[in-house]
Scaffold this motif. Structure first.
Motif, short mmCIF file in Angstrom:
data_model
loop_
_atom_site.label_atom_id
_atom_site.label_comp_id
_atom_site.label_asym_id
_atom_site.label_seq_id
_atom_site.Cartn_x
_atom_site.Cartn_y
_atom_site.Cartn_z
N ASP A 79 0.82 -1.21 0.00
CA ASP A 79 0.00 0.00 0.00
C ASP A 79 0.87 1.27 0.00
O ASP A 79 0.77 2.10 0.88
CB ASP A 79 -0.95 -0.01 1.20
CG ASP A 79 -0.24 -0.19 2.53
OD1 ASP A 79 0.94 -0.61 2.55
OD2 ASP A 79 -0.87 0.11 3.56
N VAL A 81 2.39 4.99 -0.74
CA VAL A 81 1.80 6.32 -0.88
C VAL A 81 2.91 7.25 -1.38
O VAL A 81 3.98 7.32 -0.78
CB VAL A 81 1.25 6.83 0.47
CG1 VAL A 81 0.73 8.25 0.32
CG2 VAL A 81 0.17 5.90 1.00
N LYS A 83 3.51 11.29 -2.89
CA LYS A 83 2.87 12.59 -3.03
C LYS A 83 3.87 13.61 -3.56
O LYS A 83 5.01 13.66 -3.12
CB LYS A 83 2.36 13.03 -1.65
CG LYS A 83 1.59 14.33 -1.63
CD LYS A 83 1.09 14.62 -0.23
CE LYS A 83 0.13 13.56 0.17
NZ LYS A 83 -1.09 13.97 0.77
N ASP A 92 -1.40 13.43 -5.26
CA ASP A 92 -1.11 12.04 -4.98
C ASP A 92 -0.71 11.36 -6.28
O ASP A 92 -1.33 11.57 -7.32
CB ASP A 92 -2.33 11.33 -4.39
CG ASP A 92 -2.62 11.81 -2.97
OD1 ASP A 92 -1.67 12.22 -2.26
OD2 ASP A 92 -3.79 11.76 -2.56
N ILE A 93 0.34 10.54 -6.21
CA ILE A 93 0.82 9.83 -7.38
C ILE A 93 0.53 8.35 -7.16
O ILE A 93 0.93 7.77 -6.15
CB ILE A 93 2.33 10.06 -7.59
CG1 ILE A 93 2.60 11.55 -7.80
CG2 ILE A 93 2.85 9.23 -8.75
CD1 ILE A 93 4.06 11.92 -7.79
N SER A 94 -0.15 7.74 -8.10
CA SER A 94 -0.50 6.33 -8.00
C SER A 94 0.74 5.47 -8.17
O SER A 94 1.52 5.65 -9.11
CB SER A 94 -1.53 5.98 -9.07
OG SER A 94 -1.80 4.60 -9.03
N PRO A 96 1.36 1.56 -8.38
CA PRO A 96 0.81 0.21 -8.35
C PRO A 96 1.77 -0.74 -7.65
O PRO A 96 2.99 -0.60 -7.76
CB PRO A 96 0.65 -0.15 -9.84
CG PRO A 96 1.60 0.74 -10.55
CD PRO A 96 1.74 1.99 -9.72
N TYR A 97 1.20 -1.70 -6.94
CA TYR A 97 2.04 -2.67 -6.25
C TYR A 97 2.68 -3.62 -7.26
O TYR A 97 2.03 -4.13 -8.15
CB TYR A 97 1.24 -3.49 -5.24
CG TYR A 97 2.04 -4.64 -4.70
CD1 TYR A 97 3.04 -4.42 -3.76
CD2 TYR A 97 1.86 -5.94 -5.16
CE1 TYR A 97 3.82 -5.46 -3.28
CE2 TYR A 97 2.62 -6.99 -4.68
CZ TYR A 97 3.60 -6.74 -3.74
OH TYR A 97 4.38 -7.77 -3.28
#
Length: 147
Positions: A79, A81, A83, A92-94, A96-97
């Motif tokens: 998860d 995070v 920014k 916020d910058i996505s 992905p896992y």
């Protein structure tokens, strides 16, 4: 952490450090703090600690026009995070896992199969070890060590 900060900021000029065994009866340090001065004039700080049970692997990079703030972006976290903060606001910058360890193995296998040069080479690892040795020396001597 050293690999990442050098990837972002370049080669290190000098280091100062404190390394201690604080919480456990390890034969090696469980806590280390290193201040790095880079050849381009930037400064950085890396702290590592197995002496705490709270770990989110924070990454913060501050520049003259903003900052990138990351939490849980290094390691096995699912998860992350990330920014971007500028005078205009926050974004916020996505992220992905991805299983980064599996990605490393897949990349290396692909390089072997296709006779390509890996993105990370042996010299990068040797440089990282050189930095670690300088951090140990700085911690023992209490002085700033030129890399």
């Amino acid at each position: 952490c050293l690999d990442l900060i050098c990837f972002l900021l370049g080669q290190v000029d000098s280091v100062a450090a404190m390394n201690d065994t604080i919480a456990f009866s390890y034969e090696v340090e469980d806590t280390s703090h290193a201040v790095l001065k880079f050849k381009n004039g930037a400064q950085g700080f890396v702290d590592t600690a197995f002496s705490t049970n709270i770990c989110e692997n924070l990454v913060e990079v501050y520049g003259t026009k903003g900052a990138i703030l990351g939490r849980k972006v290094i390691g096995p976290f699912k998860d992350p995070v990330l920014k971007l903060v500028t005078p205009e606001g926050e974004e916020d910058i996505s992220v992905p896992y991805e299983d980064t360890y599996q990605g490393e193995f897949a990349h290396f296998a692909n390089c072997i199969e296709n006779k390509k040069t890996p993105d990370v080479q042996a010299g990068d690892g040797i440089y990282n070890l050189k930095l670690i040795e300088a951090i140990y020396e700085a911690g023992k001597s209490g002085t700033v060590i030129k890399v």
